[in-house]
Structure formats: structure tokens, C-alpha cells
Design a protein around this motif. Structure first.
Motif, mmCIF file in Angstrom:
data_model
loop_
_atom_site.group_PDB
_atom_site.id
_atom_site.type_symbol
_atom_site.label_atom_id
_atom_site.label_comp_id
_atom_site.label_asym_id
_atom_site.label_seq_id
_atom_site.Cartn_x
_atom_site.Cartn_y
_atom_site.Cartn_z
ATOM 1 N N LYS A 10 0.787 -1.199 0.074
ATOM 2 C CA LYS A 10 -0.141 0.097 -0.109
ATOM 3 C C LYS A 10 0.893 1.289 0.038
ATOM 4 N N GLU A 11 2.328 1.193 -0.164
ATOM 5 C CA GLU A 11 3.115 2.270 -0.397
ATOM 6 C C GLU A 11 3.872 2.041 -1.518
ATOM 7 N N ALA A 12 4.120 3.185 -2.175
ATOM 8 C CA ALA A 12 5.042 3.185 -3.261
ATOM 9 C C ALA A 12 5.923 4.638 -3.442
ATOM 10 N N LEU A 17 7.791 11.503 -5.293
ATOM 11 C CA LEU A 17 6.479 11.428 -4.601
ATOM 12 C C LEU A 17 6.569 9.894 -3.676
ATOM 13 N N GLU A 18 6.130 10.212 -2.653
ATOM 14 C CA GLU A 18 5.834 8.975 -1.715
ATOM 15 C C GLU A 18 4.149 8.808 -1.475
ATOM 16 N N ILE A 19 3.613 7.707 -2.118
ATOM 17 C CA ILE A 19 2.301 7.647 -2.041
ATOM 18 C C ILE A 19 1.774 6.353 -1.221
ATOM 19 N N GLU A 25 -7.944 5.675 1.964
ATOM 20 C CA GLU A 25 -7.802 7.133 1.533
ATOM 21 C C GLU A 25 -6.131 7.125 1.043
ATOM 22 N N SER A 26 -5.920 7.887 0.019
ATOM 23 C CA SER A 26 -4.735 8.074 -0.632
ATOM 24 C C SER A 26 -3.908 9.164 0.087
ATOM 25 N N ARG A 27 -2.685 9.085 0.304
ATOM 26 C CA ARG A 27 -2.083 10.158 0.772
ATOM 27 C C ARG A 27 -0.354 10.137 -0.214
ATOM 28 N N ALA A 76 1.594 16.701 6.643
ATOM 29 C CA ALA A 76 2.900 16.517 5.650
ATOM 30 C C ALA A 76 3.430 17.740 5.276
ATOM 31 N N PHE A 77 2.764 18.696 5.035
ATOM 32 C CA PHE A 77 3.130 20.227 4.494
ATOM 33 C C PHE A 77 3.763 20.759 5.593
#
Length: 135
Positions: A10-12, A17-19, A25-27, A76-77
Motif C-alpha cells: 500500500k506504499e510506493a 513522490l511518496e504515495i 484514503e490516498s496520501r 505533511a506540508f
């Protein structure tokens, strides 16, 4: 060729970008593989470098605008902005360099997307800030 460095299904990490997906819910956050190095990376020039003041302002503006575009949530920001400001303070960036750079930041976009302002983030750093100084 791209190196597969996913930490879980569930992470890439793709380019910068870290998705991730959590509970449907996507982050999206900024990814920099250099943060995983065991040695310190010199990302930005020291204030004593023989560069024009506009270069230092440009670093601040471009990085904060980049975070504004990439980060999908205010946590995150804010973390990215705070880390950037503290890193540049370690490199002796002057307070007025930050204030002059903040004149050119996308304030409305930050307010609309994250419900905060760059000045709220300043309060979390070591930069002295007067609420009268907003640009």
C-alpha cells in the motif's frame, strides 16, 4: 530501469513522490531517497556562499511551492516546511531572506488547501515573527 523500493503493497515511492493508501484514503508526500543515506547530504548552499540573494530566496520559494503542489495533507506540508526552514537556519540563512521569500509564496493556495499559513509554520520554528509582518 526503475528500482523497486516499495515498503509495502500500500506504499510506493515514485520519482519524488511518496504515495500511500490507508483505510481507502490516498496520501501523497515528498519523497527523497537521500534521506535514507547514512551520511549527511548538502542539498542547499550555505548563506556564506558567493551567490546572489535571489538564489537563496528562490530556494525557499521553489521548495515551499513544490511542497504545496505535492503534499496531500497539512501534516505533511507543515512537517516539510518546518524541516526546510530549520535546515536553512542551520546554514545561516538570514531572517530577512525568509521574509522576502514569503512575499512570493502562494499564500491563498496554502490557506485553501491546508487551512494554515506560512506564518503559522514560522511560529513552529526559531524565526522571530511579528504578526504585523504578514505580506
Amino acid at each position: 530501469t526503475l528500482e523497486k523500493i516499495n515498503t509495502s503493497p500500500k506504499e510506493a515511492n515514485v520519482l519524488d513522490l511518496e504515495i500511500s493508501i490507508n483505510r481507502g484514503e490516498s496520501r501523497v508526500d515528498v519523497y527523497d531517497k537521500r534521506q535514507n543515506f547514512k551520511f549527511k547530504i548538502n542539498n542547499f548552499p550555505h548563506d556564506s556562499s558567493n551567490l546572489a540573494e535571489s538564489v537563496f530566496r528562490g530556494i525557499i520559494i521553489s521548495q515551499i511551492n513544490r511542497y504545496t503542489e505535492i503534499c496531500s495533507n497539512n501534516t505533511a506540508f507543515i512537517k516539510r516546511c518546518k524541516n526546510l526552514i530549520n535546515l536553512l537556519l542551520e546554514k545561516d540563512y538570514r531572517t530577512d531572506t525568509f521574509y522576502n521569500a514569503f512575499k512570493n509564496i502562494r499564500h491563498e493556495q496554502i490557506q485553501n488547501k491546508y487551512n494554515t499559513s506560512i506564518y503559522n509554520i514560522l511560529e513552529l520554528t526559531n524565526i522571530p515573527y511579528n504578526t504585523q509582518d504578514q505580506y
